[in-house]
Motif scaffolding. Structure first.
Motif, mmCIF file in Angstrom:
data_model
loop_
_atom_site.group_PDB
_atom_site.id
_atom_site.type_symbol
_atom_site.label_atom_id
_atom_site.label_comp_id
_atom_site.label_asym_id
_atom_site.label_seq_id
_atom_site.Cartn_x
_atom_site.Cartn_y
_atom_site.Cartn_z
ATOM 1 N N HIS A 1 0.836 -1.195 0.000
ATOM 2 C CA HIS A 1 0.000 0.000 0.000
ATOM 3 C C HIS A 1 0.871 1.246 0.000
ATOM 4 O O HIS A 1 2.053 1.214 0.370
ATOM 5 C CB HIS A 1 -0.911 0.017 1.235
ATOM 6 C CG HIS A 1 -1.931 -1.086 1.246
ATOM 7 N ND1 HIS A 1 -3.172 -0.957 0.698
ATOM 8 C CD2 HIS A 1 -1.873 -2.346 1.742
ATOM 9 C CE1 HIS A 1 -3.845 -2.086 0.858
ATOM 10 N NE2 HIS A 1 -3.083 -2.950 1.487
ATOM 11 N N SER B 1 -6.245 0.180 4.362
ATOM 12 C CA SER B 1 -5.090 1.063 4.385
ATOM 13 C C SER B 1 -5.506 2.530 4.377
ATOM 14 O O SER B 1 -6.641 2.891 4.038
ATOM 15 C CB SER B 1 -4.187 0.782 3.183
ATOM 16 O OG SER B 1 -3.145 1.728 3.080
ATOM 17 N N ASP C 1 -4.363 4.536 2.310
ATOM 18 C CA ASP C 1 -4.367 5.006 0.925
ATOM 19 C C ASP C 1 -5.759 4.900 0.298
ATOM 20 O O ASP C 1 -5.893 4.946 -0.931
ATOM 21 C CB ASP C 1 -3.345 4.235 0.092
ATOM 22 C CG ASP C 1 -3.661 2.734 0.015
ATOM 23 O OD1 ASP C 1 -4.690 2.315 0.576
ATOM 24 O OD2 ASP C 1 -2.871 1.997 -0.589
ATOM 25 N N LYS C 2 -6.793 4.735 1.150
ATOM 26 C CA LYS C 2 -8.202 4.725 0.741
ATOM 27 C C LYS C 2 -8.560 3.500 -0.109
ATOM 28 O O LYS C 2 -9.435 3.575 -0.977
ATOM 29 C CB LYS C 2 -8.557 6.005 -0.016
ATOM 30 C CG LYS C 2 -8.271 7.274 0.767
ATOM 31 C CD LYS C 2 -8.601 8.517 -0.035
ATOM 32 C CE LYS C 2 -8.267 9.772 0.758
ATOM 33 N NZ LYS C 2 -8.561 11.013 0.027
ATOM 34 N N THR C 3 -7.895 2.383 0.171
ATOM 35 C CA THR C 3 -8.207 1.161 -0.558
ATOM 36 C C THR C 3 -8.400 -0.004 0.409
ATOM 37 O O THR C 3 -7.849 -0.010 1.504
ATOM 38 C CB THR C 3 -7.091 0.781 -1.555
ATOM 39 O OG1 THR C 3 -5.888 0.529 -0.835
ATOM 40 C CG2 THR C 3 -6.869 1.874 -2.580
ATOM 41 N N ARG D 1 -7.898 -4.056 -0.115
ATOM 42 C CA ARG D 1 -7.345 -4.970 -1.104
ATOM 43 C C ARG D 1 -7.472 -6.420 -0.647
ATOM 44 O O ARG D 1 -7.220 -6.738 0.515
ATOM 45 C CB ARG D 1 -5.882 -4.643 -1.386
ATOM 46 C CG ARG D 1 -5.691 -3.222 -1.892
ATOM 47 C CD ARG D 1 -4.303 -2.965 -2.422
ATOM 48 N NE ARG D 1 -4.134 -1.583 -2.840
ATOM 49 C CZ ARG D 1 -3.080 -1.116 -3.498
ATOM 50 N NH1 ARG D 1 -2.096 -1.938 -3.797
ATOM 51 N NH2 ARG D 1 -3.012 0.164 -3.831
ATOM 52 N N ASN E 1 -2.223 -9.768 -4.970
ATOM 53 C CA ASN E 1 -3.399 -8.907 -4.939
ATOM 54 C C ASN E 1 -4.339 -9.303 -6.078
ATOM 55 O O ASN E 1 -3.957 -9.291 -7.257
ATOM 56 C CB ASN E 1 -2.964 -7.452 -5.078
ATOM 57 C CG ASN E 1 -4.114 -6.478 -4.998
ATOM 58 O OD1 ASN E 1 -4.103 -5.431 -5.611
ATOM 59 N ND2 ASN E 1 -5.148 -6.812 -4.229
ATOM 60 N N THR F 1 -9.344 -4.995 -5.657
ATOM 61 C CA THR F 1 -9.156 -3.758 -4.899
ATOM 62 C C THR F 1 -10.462 -2.978 -4.879
ATOM 63 O O THR F 1 -11.098 -2.778 -5.921
ATOM 64 C CB THR F 1 -8.045 -2.884 -5.509
ATOM 65 O OG1 THR F 1 -6.821 -3.607 -5.513
ATOM 66 C CG2 THR F 1 -7.863 -1.610 -4.707
ATOM 67 N N LEU F 2 -10.862 -2.554 -3.690
ATOM 68 C CA LEU F 2 -12.050 -1.726 -3.516
ATOM 69 C C LEU F 2 -11.598 -0.318 -3.155
ATOM 70 O O LEU F 2 -10.967 -0.111 -2.125
ATOM 71 C CB LEU F 2 -12.952 -2.299 -2.420
ATOM 72 C CG LEU F 2 -14.192 -1.486 -2.044
ATOM 73 C CD1 LEU F 2 -15.136 -1.352 -3.233
ATOM 74 C CD2 LEU F 2 -14.907 -2.120 -0.853
ATOM 75 N N GLN F 3 -11.921 0.640 -4.008
ATOM 76 C CA GLN F 3 -11.509 2.027 -3.781
ATOM 77 C C GLN F 3 -12.552 2.744 -2.919
ATOM 78 O O GLN F 3 -13.753 2.665 -3.190
ATOM 79 C CB GLN F 3 -11.355 2.760 -5.115
ATOM 80 C CG GLN F 3 -10.773 4.152 -4.989
ATOM 81 C CD GLN F 3 -9.311 4.148 -4.559
ATOM 82 O OE1 GLN F 3 -8.528 3.327 -5.027
ATOM 83 N NE2 GLN F 3 -8.968 5.058 -3.670
#
Length: 312
Positions: free
Chosen positions: A171, A191, A193-195, A197, A217, A220-222
């Motif tokens: 991340h 994380s 970092d706004k994700t 995973r 990985n 990934t969900l943003q």
């Protein structure tokens, strides 16, 4: 006045001649004991062995990091460090702990790495140097563990050897939380970092041609805000996350489609968990409260003022 000074001088000289100590006595520097950390206290031992004629004394020093050292001060040579009493514990705040599947080993994380402990007698089994650990969990089988760090890396640790197998930069921000998937196929990381995973276990060959455990990985969900904690419901159907905007959001784990939003905390929820029947969610946060939510409609069943400070 001059007569008084001469009389005082003669009196001091008489005291010196008689063997008395005077303020004019000189003190020579015998040796300097230099330690890595600041000293908090010390004590001298004047009784020394007759065999060591060149030893002036022994001194025990207490350091800032709770280490006690014993030094031997000699007349001509540099001081020699004889013994060190170094506790096995962490030197800074413990930010995460994880219990092995066999209930015999505990993993704890701090600012300078991780430690493995024996549950039966409380002894420290191994120390693994690493990053600032914020969350940790054991992999299925208990032979490996993963640690999420403040630097954004995921450390994979061999429990038996006490070594790091891999430290990928997973991340761009701190890894605040993790959750193991119920089917043991992988894990989920949250994380700053706004994700969120999803990671899947895999076997890869190393330089020696041997297969070692690794992870990749896969999804990934943003999110719109920093993610502070994450959980997967025991039935594997729901994914829940705690965000920096004081809300908790629930998604369907298979499609990652939005399901519920839980409003109520006045400050961010720092941790949360889902009940074994996948019907309730408990969250605790910086507003000193614990809240119980229903996962069918997202309503708050109970709010408890729990502590005098943030609930971690």
């Amino acid at each position: 006045a001059l007569g008084d000074e001469d009389a005082a001088k003669e009196a001091r000289e008489d005291e010196v001649d008689d063997g008395h100590r005077a303020a004019s006595d000189e003190i020579e520097l015998a040796a300097t004991v230099t330690t890595k950390h600041k000293m908090r206290g010390f004590a001298f031992a004047s009784e020394i062995s007759k065999k060591s004629s060149d030893v002036l004394c022994k001194v025990a020093v207490l350091l800032e990091d709770n280490v006690v050292q014993e030094w031997e001060v000699k007349e001509e040579d540099e001081p020699v460090k004889l013994h060190t009493i170094d506790g096995a514990g962490h030197r800074s705040d413990v930010r995460a702990v994880a219990l092995a599947p066999d209930d015999e080993t505990v993993l704890s994380c701090s600012s300078n790495g991780s430690k493995l402990w024996n549950v039966a007698d409380g002894s420290c089994l191994r120390t693994v140097a690493g990053g600032y650990g914020l969350c940790a969990a054991f992999a299925p089988g208990g032979r490996h563990a993963i640690v999420g760090t403040k630097q954004g890396a995921i450390e994979l640790i061999d429990v038996n050897a006490g070594e790091q197998l891999a430290v990928p930069d997973a991340h761009e921000g701190a890894v605040w939380g993790l959750a193991m998937l119920p089917d043991d196929s992988g894990f989920v990381r949250a994380s700053a970092d706004k994700t969120v995973r999803f990671w899947e276990w895999s076997l890869e060959k190393n330089e020696d041609g041997l297969k070692t455990l690794s992870f990749n990985n896969v999804r990934t969900l943003q999110m719109a805000e920093d993610v502070l904690s994450v959980q997967i419901s025991p039935d594997g159907k729901l994914l829940s996350v705690s965000l920096l905007d004081n809300t908790l959001k629930v998604f369907f784990a298979d499609s990652l489609k939005f399901s519920l939003s839980l409003y109520g905390h006045r400050l961010p929820a720092l941790c949360h968990d889902i009940s074994s029947d996948s019907q309730l969610l408990a969250s605790a946060g910086a507003d000193k409260n614990i809240r119980i939510w229903g996962l069918d409609f997202g309503d708050c069943h109970k709010s408890i003022f729990a502590h005098q400070d943030s609930v971690m």
